[in-house]
Design a protein around this motif. Structure first.
Motif, mmCIF file in Angstrom:
data_model
loop_
_atom_site.group_PDB
_atom_site.id
_atom_site.type_symbol
_atom_site.label_atom_id
_atom_site.label_comp_id
_atom_site.label_asym_id
_atom_site.label_seq_id
_atom_site.Cartn_x
_atom_site.Cartn_y
_atom_site.Cartn_z
ATOM 1 N N HIS A 11 0.851 -1.179 0.000
ATOM 2 C CA HIS A 11 0.000 0.000 0.000
ATOM 3 C C HIS A 11 0.892 1.235 0.000
ATOM 4 O O HIS A 11 1.690 1.433 0.908
ATOM 5 C CB HIS A 11 -0.924 0.004 1.226
ATOM 6 N N ILE A 105 -6.026 -6.191 -6.111
ATOM 7 C CA ILE A 105 -4.804 -5.394 -6.283
ATOM 8 C C ILE A 105 -4.457 -5.281 -7.758
ATOM 9 O O ILE A 105 -4.218 -4.178 -8.274
ATOM 10 C CB ILE A 105 -3.634 -5.981 -5.473
ATOM 11 N N GLU A 106 -4.463 -6.396 -8.464
ATOM 12 C CA GLU A 106 -4.087 -6.373 -9.882
ATOM 13 C C GLU A 106 -5.064 -5.542 -10.711
ATOM 14 O O GLU A 106 -4.653 -4.698 -11.503
ATOM 15 C CB GLU A 106 -4.029 -7.799 -10.448
ATOM 16 N N ASN A 108 -7.405 -3.272 -9.657
ATOM 17 C CA ASN A 108 -7.482 -1.870 -9.235
ATOM 18 C C ASN A 108 -6.252 -1.082 -9.674
ATOM 19 O O ASN A 108 -6.344 0.117 -9.938
ATOM 20 C CB ASN A 108 -7.681 -1.772 -7.731
ATOM 21 N N ALA A 109 -5.096 -1.732 -9.758
ATOM 22 C CA ALA A 109 -3.891 -1.038 -10.222
ATOM 23 C C ALA A 109 -4.059 -0.583 -11.672
ATOM 24 O O ALA A 109 -3.676 0.536 -12.031
ATOM 25 C CB ALA A 109 -2.665 -1.938 -10.088
ATOM 26 N N ARG A 112 -6.639 2.234 -11.644
ATOM 27 C CA ARG A 112 -6.069 3.455 -11.052
ATOM 28 C C ARG A 112 -5.070 4.103 -11.997
ATOM 29 O O ARG A 112 -5.003 5.332 -12.098
ATOM 30 C CB ARG A 112 -5.393 3.128 -9.710
ATOM 31 N N ALA A 113 -4.284 3.304 -12.710
ATOM 32 C CA ALA A 113 -3.333 3.868 -13.685
ATOM 33 C C ALA A 113 -4.096 4.652 -14.755
ATOM 34 O O ALA A 113 -3.699 5.768 -15.126
ATOM 35 C CB ALA A 113 -2.505 2.757 -14.315
ATOM 36 N N TYR A 157 2.755 1.252 -13.521
ATOM 37 C CA TYR A 157 1.836 1.047 -12.397
ATOM 38 C C TYR A 157 0.806 -0.030 -12.716
ATOM 39 O O TYR A 157 0.513 -0.901 -11.894
ATOM 40 C CB TYR A 157 1.146 2.363 -12.043
ATOM 41 N N ALA A 158 0.251 0.020 -13.927
ATOM 42 C CA ALA A 158 -0.763 -0.958 -14.324
ATOM 43 C C ALA A 158 -0.201 -2.376 -14.336
ATOM 44 O O ALA A 158 -0.919 -3.327 -14.053
ATOM 45 C CB ALA A 158 -1.321 -0.605 -15.704
ATOM 46 N N GLY A 161 1.429 -2.759 -10.103
ATOM 47 C CA GLY A 161 0.471 -2.553 -9.036
ATOM 48 C C GLY A 161 0.980 -2.002 -7.727
ATOM 49 O O GLY A 161 0.221 -1.881 -6.785
ATOM 50 N N HIS A 162 2.236 -1.637 -7.645
ATOM 51 C CA HIS A 162 2.719 -1.149 -6.354
ATOM 52 C C HIS A 162 2.992 0.350 -6.328
ATOM 53 O O HIS A 162 3.447 0.877 -5.328
ATOM 54 C CB HIS A 162 3.950 -1.923 -5.875
ATOM 55 N N GLY A 163 2.712 1.045 -7.385
ATOM 56 C CA GLY A 163 2.819 2.491 -7.376
ATOM 57 C C GLY A 163 4.221 3.037 -7.526
ATOM 58 O O GLY A 163 4.439 4.226 -7.384
#
Length: 195
Positions: A11, A105-106, A108-109, A112-113, A157-158, A161-163
């Motif tokens: 996170h 996580i996968e 949403n990443a 979110r990207a 990011y996509a 997934g860890h930003g």
């Protein structure tokens, strides 16, 4: 999903001193970027770019180039979202998966990207359109650096997934901050505050 196959949760949170947490930091950044934009115009960056870039890169070219690049990038990222929807069985109209859901996580990443890139495009494409007249070649270079480095950050990011993105991609912020500075400088010039 078994624990052995579960992705490691990571996170990301804003980091104090690195990410703006209040209006003062944002204002200071914009003041510094305006000074940097002034310095670039003072040293004749636009004229220096004449020797490096092909003729024909004018205000309209810079404007069309950023619109075309943003359309392509948004289309690719939208395709990533559709692929993730299919891969993880996420039906419309659901935008994000709740924490703890399989593949949250996968998926949403990727979503979110796409959303983060869109947030940037909504501000920075009109910004480019507005300031292209002020210094067309400089605006072209900065806006293209911004969008392609930002796109690289979104793809990174996509896919992980860890930003965290490769550090070189963070130069997208420098490019866009200078564009902000050019906007303030163009405004100050129009008001007669600077010549």
């Amino acid at each position: 999903m078994s624990d052995a196959k579960a992705p490691k949760e990571h996170h990301a949170l804003p980091k104090e001193g690195r990410n703006p947490m209040a209006a003062g930091g944002v204002v200071l950044t914009h003041v510094v970027c305006t000074a940097f934009a002034f310095a670039l115009t003072w040293v004749g960056a636009e004229h220096r770019l004449d020797a490096l870039l092909p003729q024909g890169i004018d205000e309209r070219f810079a404007q069309v180039a950023i619109v075309a690049a943003s359309a392509l990038c948004m289309g690719v990222l939208g395709g990533f979202v559709n692929r993730a929807r299919h891969r993880y069985n996420v039906h419309w109209p659901f935008l994000m998966l709740p924490k703890g859901a399989d593949h949250a996580i996968e998926y949403n990443a990727v979503q979110r990207a796409h959303g983060n890139f869109l947030e940037a495009v909504v501000v920075n494409v009109p910004l480019t359109l507005a300031v292209a007249h002020f210094s067309p070649k400089l605006v072209f270079v900065l806006s293209q650096l911004w969008i392609w480095l930002k796109f690289g950050m979104a793809v990174s990011y996509a896919n992980n997934g860890h930003g965290k993105a490769p550090p070189v991609l963070l130069f997208s912020y420098l490019a866009v901050f200078i564009l902000y500075g050019l906007a303030y400088l163009a405004l100050l010039t129009a008001l007669g505050v600077v010549a």
